[in-house]
Design a protein around this motif. Structure first.
Motif, short mmCIF file in Angstrom:
data_model
loop_
_atom_site.label_atom_id
_atom_site.label_comp_id
_atom_site.label_asym_id
_atom_site.label_seq_id
_atom_site.Cartn_x
_atom_site.Cartn_y
_atom_site.Cartn_z
N GLU A 88 29.44 37.00 43.82
CA GLU A 88 30.07 36.89 42.52
C GLU A 88 29.11 37.45 41.41
O GLU A 88 27.77 37.44 41.49
N LEU A 89 29.74 38.38 40.36
CA LEU A 89 29.14 38.99 39.51
C LEU A 89 29.94 38.58 38.27
O LEU A 89 31.03 38.59 38.17
N PHE A 90 29.16 37.87 37.32
CA PHE A 90 29.62 37.57 35.81
C PHE A 90 29.11 38.36 34.83
O PHE A 90 27.80 38.18 34.29
N PRO A 91 29.27 39.61 34.54
CA PRO A 91 28.64 40.62 33.56
C PRO A 91 28.44 39.93 32.21
O PRO A 91 27.35 40.29 31.59
N GLU A 92 29.26 39.09 31.74
CA GLU A 92 29.00 38.42 30.50
C GLU A 92 28.56 37.10 30.56
O GLU A 92 28.50 36.12 29.56
N GLY A 93 28.15 36.62 31.72
CA GLY A 93 27.58 34.93 31.94
C GLY A 93 28.83 34.15 32.50
O GLY A 93 30.04 34.69 32.49
N GLU A 94 28.58 33.05 32.76
CA GLU A 94 29.20 32.24 33.57
C GLU A 94 30.17 31.43 32.68
O GLU A 94 31.08 30.57 33.11
N ALA A 95 30.36 31.74 31.37
CA ALA A 95 31.27 30.77 30.47
C ALA A 95 32.74 30.88 30.75
O ALA A 95 33.20 32.11 31.09
N SER A 96 33.38 30.16 30.41
CA SER A 96 34.82 29.92 30.50
C SER A 96 35.52 31.01 29.59
O SER A 96 35.04 31.66 28.53
N ASN A 98 35.25 34.40 30.40
CA ASN A 98 34.56 35.74 30.78
C ASN A 98 35.14 36.26 32.12
O ASN A 98 35.49 35.33 33.05
N ILE A 99 35.05 37.69 32.36
CA ILE A 99 35.46 38.28 33.53
C ILE A 99 34.30 37.91 34.64
O ILE A 99 33.18 37.71 34.40
N LYS A 100 34.98 37.72 35.77
CA LYS A 100 34.10 37.83 37.12
C LYS A 100 34.49 38.50 38.24
O LYS A 100 35.97 38.78 38.34
N TYR A 101 33.79 39.08 38.95
CA TYR A 101 33.75 39.80 40.32
C TYR A 101 33.64 38.89 41.21
O TYR A 101 32.40 38.40 41.24
N ASN A 102 34.50 39.14 42.52
CA ASN A 102 33.96 38.25 43.61
C ASN A 102 34.63 38.91 45.03
O ASN A 102 35.46 39.60 44.71
N GLY A 103 33.74 38.50 46.18
CA GLY A 103 34.27 39.11 47.15
C GLY A 103 33.21 38.55 48.25
O GLY A 103 32.41 37.78 48.07
N SER A 104 33.33 39.48 49.62
CA SER A 104 32.01 39.14 50.39
C SER A 104 31.41 40.24 50.74
O SER A 104 32.04 41.49 50.57
N CYS A 105 29.97 40.29 51.17
CA CYS A 105 29.39 41.49 51.33
C CYS A 105 28.31 41.32 52.35
O CYS A 105 27.94 39.95 52.92
N THR A 133 37.58 41.30 44.00
CA THR A 133 38.63 40.72 43.17
C THR A 133 38.04 40.48 41.67
O THR A 133 36.77 40.37 41.65
N SER A 134 38.80 40.64 40.75
CA SER A 134 38.30 40.08 39.33
C SER A 134 39.10 39.09 39.07
O SER A 134 40.34 39.20 39.26
N ALA A 135 38.88 38.12 38.13
CA ALA A 135 39.68 37.20 37.46
C ALA A 135 38.82 36.86 36.28
O ALA A 135 37.61 37.17 35.81
N VAL A 136 39.44 35.87 35.39
CA VAL A 136 38.81 35.44 34.34
C VAL A 136 38.25 33.95 34.66
O VAL A 136 39.05 33.04 35.30
#
Length: 138
Positions: A88-96, A98-105, A133-136
């Motif tokens: 999981e990657l949160f470019p702007e931080g984990e606040a509600s 903000n965009i996040k990217y996630n997957g398996s690696c 995937t990306s989500a808010v």
């Protein structure tokens, strides 16, 4: 539109934050194949496979009682047995909101560097397996 501060980013692997993160890279790719036929004067392509990979750099924290210990332990295990980890990657931080990217690696490498006049730093590389995937963040 406001720029995102570089120091806001958070990366998690196997639900553990990469502590003392100093930089990261996330690369996404879209493969294509040519479908041009003889007689055409224009090239044509279709998309095929998508993928992602990346890296992260961090300052190594000492001791088994640090937040980084579980992350490093899981990376070392993953690097040796080939099992996928959650990413999981949160470019702007984990606040509600903000965009996040996630997957398996798969962790493809972990290295540590030190010099007599600096800190011990680490670097890891990963290769995505499956969809990114990306989500808010809720």
């Amino acid at each position: 539109m406001a720029a995102i501060r570089g120091n806001s980013g958070v990366m998690e692997l196997s639900a553990h934050a990469v502590a003392q993160l100093t930089s990261y890279t996330l690369d996404t790719t879209q493969d294509t194949t040519e479908t041009s036929a003889m007689g055409s004067t224009d090239r044509a392509f279709i998309s095929t496979m998508q993928g992602f990979s990346g890296s992260a750099d961090f300052i190594l924290e000492g001791g088994a009682d640090t937040p980084q210990f579980d992350t490093i332990a899981s990376l070392d295990v993953a690097a040796h047995d080939g099992s996928a980890v959650t990413f999981e990657l949160f470019p702007e931080g984990e606040a509600s909101g903000n965009i996040k990217y996630n997957g398996s690696c798969l962790i493809t490498g972990v290295s540590y560097t030190a010099s007599f006049d600096g800190t011990v730093t680490g670097s890891l590389t990963f290769q995505g397996t499956g969809a990114l995937t990306s989500a808010v963040q809720s």
